[in-house]
Design an enzyme around this catalytic site. Structure first.
Site, mmCIF file in Angstrom:
data_model
loop_
_atom_site.group_PDB
_atom_site.id
_atom_site.type_symbol
_atom_site.label_atom_id
_atom_site.label_comp_id
_atom_site.label_asym_id
_atom_site.label_seq_id
_atom_site.Cartn_x
_atom_site.Cartn_y
_atom_site.Cartn_z
ATOM 1 C CB SER A 124 -6.497 -4.276 4.834
ATOM 2 O OG SER A 124 -5.745 -4.877 3.815
ATOM 3 C CE1 TYR A 148 -2.596 0.065 5.759
ATOM 4 C CE2 TYR A 148 -2.330 -2.110 4.780
ATOM 5 C CZ TYR A 148 -3.095 -0.988 4.993
ATOM 6 O OH TYR A 148 -4.359 -0.908 4.456
ATOM 7 C CE LYS A 152 -5.855 -0.237 7.495
ATOM 8 N NZ LYS A 152 -6.665 0.971 7.660
HETATM 9 P P1 NAD Z 1 -6.016 7.211 0.730
HETATM 10 O O1 NAD Z 1 -4.633 7.476 1.197
HETATM 11 O O2 NAD Z 1 -6.377 7.603 -0.665
HETATM 12 O O3 NAD Z 1 -7.064 7.851 1.732
HETATM 13 C C1 NAD Z 1 -6.814 8.003 3.112
HETATM 14 C C2 NAD Z 1 -7.131 9.440 3.462
HETATM 15 O O4 NAD Z 1 -6.911 9.631 4.864
HETATM 16 C C3 NAD Z 1 -6.246 10.446 2.723
HETATM 17 O O5 NAD Z 1 -7.079 11.430 2.122
HETATM 18 C C4 NAD Z 1 -5.363 11.038 3.818
HETATM 19 O O6 NAD Z 1 -5.016 12.372 3.549
HETATM 20 C C5 NAD Z 1 -6.255 10.878 5.049
HETATM 21 N N1 NAD Z 1 -5.552 10.803 6.332
HETATM 22 C C6 NAD Z 1 -4.491 10.007 6.663
HETATM 23 N N2 NAD Z 1 -4.149 10.217 7.945
HETATM 24 C C7 NAD Z 1 -4.988 11.155 8.449
HETATM 25 C C8 NAD Z 1 -5.129 11.789 9.699
HETATM 26 N N3 NAD Z 1 -4.302 11.528 10.717
HETATM 27 N N4 NAD Z 1 -6.111 12.701 9.865
HETATM 28 C C9 NAD Z 1 -6.953 12.998 8.842
HETATM 29 N N5 NAD Z 1 -6.866 12.442 7.626
HETATM 30 C C10 NAD Z 1 -5.896 11.518 7.424
HETATM 31 O O7 NAD Z 1 -6.294 5.644 0.933
HETATM 32 P P2 NAD Z 1 -7.501 4.756 0.442
HETATM 33 O O8 NAD Z 1 -6.990 3.836 -0.601
HETATM 34 O O9 NAD Z 1 -8.683 5.595 0.163
HETATM 35 O O10 NAD Z 1 -7.717 3.900 1.753
HETATM 36 C C11 NAD Z 1 -8.651 4.263 2.756
HETATM 37 C C12 NAD Z 1 -8.525 3.313 3.913
HETATM 38 O O11 NAD Z 1 -8.718 1.983 3.456
HETATM 39 C C13 NAD Z 1 -7.159 3.336 4.607
HETATM 40 O O12 NAD Z 1 -7.358 3.197 5.984
HETATM 41 C C14 NAD Z 1 -6.466 2.112 4.028
HETATM 42 O O13 NAD Z 1 -5.519 1.588 4.909
HETATM 43 C C15 NAD Z 1 -7.632 1.161 3.846
HETATM 44 N N6 NAD Z 1 -7.376 0.160 2.801
HETATM 45 C C16 NAD Z 1 -7.049 0.562 1.547
HETATM 46 C C17 NAD Z 1 -6.793 -0.396 0.572
HETATM 47 C C18 NAD Z 1 -6.402 0.011 -0.828
HETATM 48 O O14 NAD Z 1 -5.961 -0.847 -1.593
HETATM 49 N N7 NAD Z 1 -6.584 1.250 -1.248
HETATM 50 C C19 NAD Z 1 -6.878 -1.760 0.877
HETATM 51 C C20 NAD Z 1 -7.233 -2.121 2.167
HETATM 52 C C21 NAD Z 1 -7.484 -1.156 3.130
HETATM 53 C C1 UD1 Z 2 -0.761 -4.712 -1.494
HETATM 54 C C2 UD1 Z 2 -0.253 -4.762 -0.085
HETATM 55 C C3 UD1 Z 2 -1.437 -5.010 0.848
HETATM 56 C C4 UD1 Z 2 -2.486 -3.929 0.658
HETATM 57 C C5 UD1 Z 2 -2.913 -3.913 -0.819
HETATM 58 C C6 UD1 Z 2 -3.835 -2.768 -1.078
HETATM 59 C C7 UD1 Z 2 2.074 -5.522 -0.244
HETATM 60 C C8 UD1 Z 2 3.014 -6.649 0.033
HETATM 61 N N1 UD1 Z 2 0.762 -5.787 0.039
HETATM 62 O O1 UD1 Z 2 -1.363 -5.963 -1.769
HETATM 63 O O2 UD1 Z 2 -1.023 -5.019 2.187
HETATM 64 O O3 UD1 Z 2 -3.629 -4.204 1.458
HETATM 65 O O4 UD1 Z 2 -1.749 -3.718 -1.636
HETATM 66 O O5 UD1 Z 2 -4.407 -2.900 -2.340
HETATM 67 O O6 UD1 Z 2 2.459 -4.442 -0.649
HETATM 68 N N2 UD1 Z 2 2.581 -6.565 -8.878
HETATM 69 C C9 UD1 Z 2 3.490 -6.585 -9.915
HETATM 70 N N3 UD1 Z 2 4.095 -5.422 -10.266
HETATM 71 C C10 UD1 Z 2 3.841 -4.224 -9.629
HETATM 72 C C11 UD1 Z 2 2.901 -4.222 -8.579
HETATM 73 C C12 UD1 Z 2 2.303 -5.411 -8.227
HETATM 74 O O7 UD1 Z 2 3.743 -7.635 -10.514
HETATM 75 O O8 UD1 Z 2 4.443 -3.200 -9.988
HETATM 76 C C13 UD1 Z 2 1.877 -7.827 -8.511
HETATM 77 C C14 UD1 Z 2 2.096 -8.267 -7.070
HETATM 78 O O9 UD1 Z 2 3.200 -9.090 -6.962
HETATM 79 C C15 UD1 Z 2 0.757 -8.985 -6.785
HETATM 80 C C16 UD1 Z 2 -0.265 -8.243 -7.659
HETATM 81 O O10 UD1 Z 2 0.494 -7.577 -8.656
HETATM 82 O O11 UD1 Z 2 0.816 -10.313 -7.233
HETATM 83 C C17 UD1 Z 2 -1.067 -7.198 -6.883
HETATM 84 O O12 UD1 Z 2 -0.166 -6.346 -6.204
HETATM 85 P P1 UD1 Z 2 -0.671 -5.030 -5.406
HETATM 86 O O13 UD1 Z 2 -1.569 -4.247 -6.286
HETATM 87 O O14 UD1 Z 2 0.536 -4.352 -4.873
HETATM 88 O O15 UD1 Z 2 -1.576 -5.624 -4.248
HETATM 89 P P2 UD1 Z 2 -1.213 -6.706 -3.115
HETATM 90 O O16 UD1 Z 2 0.151 -7.198 -3.215
HETATM 91 O O17 UD1 Z 2 -2.303 -7.725 -3.131
#
Ligand code: NAD
Ligand code: UD1
Length: 345
Positions: A124, A148, A152
């Protein structure tokens, strides 16, 4: 070519399953459904018209995970399984370290046992922490500001150590910026539990009438309109990046980190405006204090992924908002269990 997808039922996992199946890969999905529902994978089957094995397995369950490797000849792994809520990780750090870090240790050890040495890992942009300057490029010193983020960072380091110990491994660390949007079919998308933490899922719920108004966290940042700036990336572009990273790890050995972003930053106000234009719905909002731990500006330098993976994001903010809205409008309550839907009809 058979690819194991951990966490494949989740938001990014389902979109990547679609890209892999459309690209001719065979997939095997493992998910414990702690943050997803089996219905999401039925939708993947519907979109692609392809079937694949799914195991309701926790990656912490070494015995069950071993059976998956025994029953399937796995060539490579894409590892999404993990918990991802920043605030929750502050309240329950042990749960996060155990699930994310221990889960990855078990997965890698089972891979080692079965001589599978190719892995694409969901890292991430959170590993850049609080930086002074943008864009973020892969060589910046890393830091994390919450449990969190530290999971990572630790996993990235563990994977580096694994590669150092055995150069047969091939590892891609994908640092996602802000994935939003949904598959253009409107069949799969983000389905947060409870009150959404992230901006676009929250806006979508305001647009569909589930929440009154958006809270904008701060309008006194040093940005052009005072609200936070982020690099939003369409989840289908992100999924395509996984296929490119997979091709790379299948062909080479080594460990590399890649930013997956668009390299463009949009402010909260710009996202609200784009969402309103693409949904035809008004998004009432109120300015609140800054959210603890937020940074002013984050966007990617994505040149490395372009040069080394041949990948760039293709979709713009309008596509992201249109697709997020299509998903939300078609599925106001996310993935409902089949019984719930039957009871309603
Ligand atoms: P998500 O929660 O929708 O998907 C994660 C999946 O992993 C879920 O289906 C959950 O049930 C499964 N899971 C969790 N722990 C498990 C375990 N111990 N065994 C088996 N399955 C398990 O999240 P996502 O948004 O699809 O994210 C996927 C990955 O990407 C995560 O590792 C997350 O940290 C990373 N990531 C997500 C974002 C984001 O904004 N969505 C940003 C940066 C990184
Ligand atoms: C957040 C996480 C980051 C994670 C990412 C996944 C935090 C501090 N950081 O990032 O670790 O990898 O999500 O996508 O939680 N905002 C509002 N109102 C809301 C929600 C968000 O104003 O209800 C603003 C936030 O202040 C930010 C922007 O929208 O400026 C994006 O926020 P968000 O979608 O939560 O993502 P990140 O903060 O970038």
């Amino acid at each position: 070519m058979k690819i194991l997808i951990t966490g494949g039922a989740g938001y990014i996992g389902t979109h990547t399953c679609v890209e892999l199946l459309n690209g001719g890969y065979e997939i095997v999905v493992v998910d414990n459904y702690s943050n997803s529902k089996p219905e999401s994978l039925d939708r993947v089957r519907e979109i692609t018209n392809k079937d694949f094995p799914v195991y309701a397995v926790d990656i912490l369950d070494r015995k069950a995970l071993t059976s998956v490797f025994t029953e399937n000849e796995i060539d490579a792994v894409i590892h999404f399984a993990g918990l991802k809520a920043v605030g929750e990780s502050v309240s329950f750090p042990l749960r996060y370290y155990y699930n994310n870090v221990t889960g990855t240790l078990i997965l890698c050890d089972v891979m080692r046992e079965f001589a599978v040495s190719k892995i694409v890992f969901s890292s991430s942009a959170t590993v850049y922490g609080m930086q002074e300057c943008v864009p973020f490029h892969e060589d910046l010193p890393l830091q994390a500001t919450n449990p969190y983020g530290r999971t990572k960072l630790m996993i990235e380091e563990i994977l580096h150590d694994i590669y150092q110990s055995n150069h047969n491994w091939s590892i891609a660390l994908l640092r996602y910026f802000n994935p939003i949007g949904a598959h253009h079919s409107g069949l799969i998308g983000e389905d947060p539990n409870g009150i959404p933490n992230n901006l676009v899922p929250y806006i979508s719920q305001v647009a569909v009438g589930k929440r009154d108004k958006l809270h904008v966290f701060g309008n006194d940042y040093p940005t052009h309109d005072g609200t936070g700036v982020r690099d939003y990336i369409h989840v289908s572009d992100l999924a395509a990046g996984h296929v490119k990273a997979l091709e790379k790890v299948l062909q080479t050995e080594g460990i590399e980190a890649y930013n997956l972003g668009t390299s463009i930053g949009y402010s909260v106000m710009e996202v609200i405006q784009a969402f309103e234009e693409n949904s035809g719905r008004a998004i009432p909002y109120e300015i609140k204090n800054r959210r603890l731990g937020d940074i002013a500006v984050s966007f990617a330098d994505s040149q490395k992924a372009e040069k080394e993976l041949g990948w760039t994001a293709k979709k713009g903010l309008d596509d992201m908002c249109r697709d997020a809205w299509r998903w939300q409008e078609k599925n106001p309550n996310g993935y409902e269990e089949k019984e719930q839907l039957l009871n309603k009809n």
